[in-house]
Enzyme design. Sequence first.
Site, mmCIF file in Angstrom:
data_model
loop_
_atom_site.group_PDB
_atom_site.id
_atom_site.type_symbol
_atom_site.label_atom_id
_atom_site.label_comp_id
_atom_site.label_asym_id
_atom_site.label_seq_id
_atom_site.Cartn_x
_atom_site.Cartn_y
_atom_site.Cartn_z
ATOM 1 N N MET A 65 -6.546 -6.772 3.259
ATOM 2 C CA MET A 65 -5.226 -6.347 2.905
ATOM 3 C C MET A 65 -4.127 -6.939 1.978
ATOM 4 O O MET A 65 -4.203 -8.168 1.981
ATOM 5 C CB MET A 65 -4.311 -6.317 4.347
ATOM 6 C CG MET A 65 -3.081 -5.861 4.444
ATOM 7 S SD MET A 65 -2.755 -4.337 4.644
ATOM 8 C CE MET A 65 -2.776 -4.073 6.458
ATOM 9 N N CYS A 66 -3.427 -6.158 1.082
ATOM 10 C CA CYS A 66 -2.425 -6.721 0.359
ATOM 11 C C CYS A 66 -1.130 -5.988 0.491
ATOM 12 O O CYS A 66 -1.167 -5.099 1.400
ATOM 13 C CB CYS A 66 -2.840 -6.987 -1.278
ATOM 14 S SG CYS A 66 -3.160 -5.664 -2.149
ATOM 15 N N ARG A 67 -0.457 -5.839 -0.432
ATOM 16 C CA ARG A 67 0.910 -4.682 -0.268
ATOM 17 C C ARG A 67 0.528 -3.423 -0.568
ATOM 18 O O ARG A 67 0.684 -2.491 -0.116
ATOM 19 C CB ARG A 67 1.827 -5.432 -1.529
ATOM 20 C CG ARG A 67 3.169 -4.534 -1.356
ATOM 21 C CD ARG A 67 4.227 -5.374 -2.080
ATOM 22 N NE ARG A 67 5.479 -4.604 -1.993
ATOM 23 C CZ ARG A 67 5.897 -3.684 -2.708
ATOM 24 N NH1 ARG A 67 5.309 -3.080 -3.711
ATOM 25 N NH2 ARG A 67 7.283 -3.103 -2.357
#
Length: 114
Positions: A65-67
Amino acid sequence: MNFAPLPSVDVAEVPSDGFVLDVRENDEWAAGHVEGALHIPMSDFVARFGELTEAAEDGRRVHVMCRVGGRSAQVTQYLVQQGIDAVNIDGGMLAWDGAGRPMVTDNGASAFVL
């Protein structure tokens, strides 16, 4: 050259007890994150790689997960090359929040995506 497509999943496909690896930076993590996620910022990732292999030694899938999905795609690609079952979360935390999936903060404040 022929590159295999990057394995990815929609936020709705991440099990509630799924293993989430958050590769965002500290300020982003502090604003809001998935409860129980492992936080290793992409900038520290190579140095802290052992923390991930230890957490994933049971062979369970790693949901990265990232932005919005760019940094996590790079980390997912690296993990797959290392033989780890990893998938990129399409749309990242913005999609997670948009889908109404739960988020927490370490200090109890209202969680948001930075």
